[in-house]
Design an enzyme around this catalytic site. Structure first.
Site, short mmCIF file in Angstrom:
data_model
loop_
_atom_site.label_atom_id
_atom_site.label_comp_id
_atom_site.label_asym_id
_atom_site.label_seq_id
_atom_site.Cartn_x
_atom_site.Cartn_y
_atom_site.Cartn_z
N LYS A 1 1.72 4.32 -2.99
CA LYS A 1 1.62 5.76 -2.70
C LYS A 1 2.94 6.48 -2.98
CE LYS A 1 -1.97 4.94 0.78
NZ LYS A 1 -2.18 4.62 2.20
N ASP B 1 0.85 -1.19 0.00
CA ASP B 1 0.00 0.00 0.00
C ASP B 1 0.89 1.26 0.00
OD1 ASP B 1 -2.77 1.33 0.68
OD2 ASP B 1 -1.37 2.12 2.17
N1 HSE Z 1 -4.95 0.83 4.17
C1 HSE Z 1 -4.52 2.19 4.11
C2 HSE Z 1 -3.79 2.56 5.39
C3 HSE Z 1 -5.66 3.17 3.93
O1 HSE Z 1 -3.78 1.80 6.35
O2 HSE Z 1 -3.21 3.66 5.41
C4 HSE Z 1 -6.08 3.31 2.51
O3 HSE Z 1 -5.08 3.95 1.75
#
Ligand code: HSE
Ligand code: NAP
Length: 430
Positions: free
Chosen positions: A208, A204
């Site tokens: 980003k 994730d």
């Molecule tokens: N799963 C992500 C987090 C949130 O824990 O930051 C969505 O981008």
């Protein structure tokens, strides 16, 4: 033209973020109209299940399970994609752009992999493609990099861009508990998803940081370019040693521009306790940006959740609607006009924390130091703790060294008969 004072949107998805978008657009409608000079109407909402209870008062007439009700509707000018995942979201978004509709999305999975084709479609059709919520939820970082800091050469962007892992590491730091225990609790409290792989393995955050690096360095950086390590190997012992040495462990997304190219990586990192990112706790996110003119800046806030994420989505909708009303959609397009190389991870430089389980006997430290020395890795500090019986735990911090040299040294160290286990290796920054 008076009917342009109403901009009609199609919302794809009415889950956590979709619900937040619906709530903000209805509850703050008056302010939104005064600020933008426009009435923004949700004409249709795409869902999978028409009968699902959604906890908000939505006119059932506007729900649909047929994407064509949105993509083929000439009255809908803006499509807001908050479905998640790559397909069918990508297909729906490309179709919308190809039909001349501007798109707002919160979908980092899609943007971090398919940014190039999405922007090409947006440009070819003179549409806006906005994605503020795809990175760090409610923190306005994409528009900040693209517009507010546009006068700068950006040197570094790094930060805490995953809330779930920050919540877990904060809890481990405060309470001394272990990874498995804290993951279970994060799932029970709804921070971590039932399948937490993407968060805890770093993917994730990797999506980003790929998006942030692309904007910061005007070069298309995709998920495949990012070196990724998650937090699954971090133990209570590592957190305690880090504390003793004056550090906190955080999962950082790091993008730096160097003479040899762009460094882009996600990994657990020891940062000094006095570093501003050390005090970013619980599920909060923060992004640090260094520009050649502005110097150091930091942006802090909630990186996820219904309303924080929808705050970013709705601001994007307002900008897209304004551009349509003024007849200037597409004015802020893709900024990846450059093609800087990605620096291989083996060429990057860091300091390192290395925790070893070794035989507790004379000459062991000297033989380990010799292997490091042979690979040009210089040691800055050493802590030794007696374990049980004949085993000791050694924690070393190196001076700055090339990743390749450190990894070569570790290969040799694993072969030493006095070394029982290389328990962990964590990079040190700041
Ligand atoms: N799963 C992500 C987090 C949130 O824990 O930051 C969505 O981008
Ligand atoms: P979610 O709660 O799972 O909601 C997804 C919605 O999309 C649901 O309403 C679902 O319909 C609908 N949907 C999914 N696939 C569909 C399909 N094939 N056809 C029709 N409808 C479909 O997801 P979310 O948490 O809101 O996340 C949405 C996006 O925002 C993701 O890209 C995510 O990465 C991003 N994001 C989320 C957060 C956050 O805090 N949640 C933060 C930043 C970014 P049903 O309700 O009928 O099942």
């Amino acid at each position: 033209m008076s009917n342009q004072q109403v901009v009609k949107i199609g919302l794809l998805g009415l889950g956590t973020v979709g619900r937040g978008v619906y709530r903000i657009l209805t509850e703050n409608a008056q302010n939104i109209m005064q600020r933008s000079g426009l009435k923004i109407d949700i004409k249709k909402i795409l869902v999978r299940d028409l009968t699902k209870k959604r906890g908000i008062n939505v006119d059932e007439e506007i729900l649909t399970t047929d994407i064509n009700d949105i993509v083929d509707d000439p009255e809908i000018n803006v499509v807001v994609e908050v479905l998640g995942g790559i397909e069918p979201a990508l297909n729906y978004v490309l179709n919308s752009l190809n039909k001349g509709k501007s798109v707002v999305t919160a979908n980092k999975d899609m943007v971090a992999v398919h940014g190039k084709e999405l922007f090409a479609a947006a440009e070819a059709n003179n549409c806006d493609l906005f994605f503020e919520a795809s990175v760090a939820g409610g923190i306005p970082i994409i528009r900040t990099l693209k517009q507010s800091l546009a006068a700068n050469n950006i040197e570094q962007v790094f930060g805490i861009i995953n809330g779930t892992t920050n919540y877990m590491l904060t809890k481990m730091t405060r309470e001394g508990c272990d990874f498995d225990e804290v993951l279970k609790e994060a799932q029970e409290k709804g921070y971590a998803e039932a399948d937490p792989t993407s968060d805890i393995e770093g993917y994730d955050a990797a999506r980003k940081i790929a998006i942030l690096a692309s904007i910061a360095f005007n070069t298309r950086v995709t998920l495949d370019d990012v070196y990724v390590e998650g937090i699954t190997s971090i133990s209570a012992e590592d957190i305690a040693y880090a504390k003793e040495l004056g550090y906190i462990i955080k999962l950082l997304g790091i993008a730096k521009l160097t003479e040899e190219g762009i460094e882009v990586r996600v990994h657990p990192t020891l940062i000094p306790q006095e570093h501003p990112l050390s005090s970013v706790n619980d599920a909060f996110n923060a992004v640090f940006v260094r520009g050649d003119a502005v110097g150091d800046t930091m942006f802090y806030g909630q990186g996820a959740g219904e309303l924080p994420t929808a705050s970013a989505v709705v601001a994007d909708i307002m900008d897209a609607a304004r551009d349509i009303a003024k007849n200037v959609p597409g004015i802020i397009g893709c900024t990846c006009y450059d093609n800087k190389p990605i620096k291989p991870m083996s060429e990057t430089k860091s300091r390192f924390y290395v925790r070893l389980l070794v035989l507790d006997k004379p000459g062991v430290l000297a033989s380990i130091a010799l292997v490091f020395g042979n690979k040009d890795v210089s040691l800055a500090s050493v802590i030794q703790k007696d374990e049980e019986g004949s085993t000791a735990e050694l924690v070393l911090i190196t001076h700055e060294t090339k990743e390749e040299n450190l990894q070569d040294a570790l290969l040799d160290i694993r072969q030493l008969s006095c070394v029982k286990n290389v328990a962990n290796v964590i990079r040190v920054e700041g």
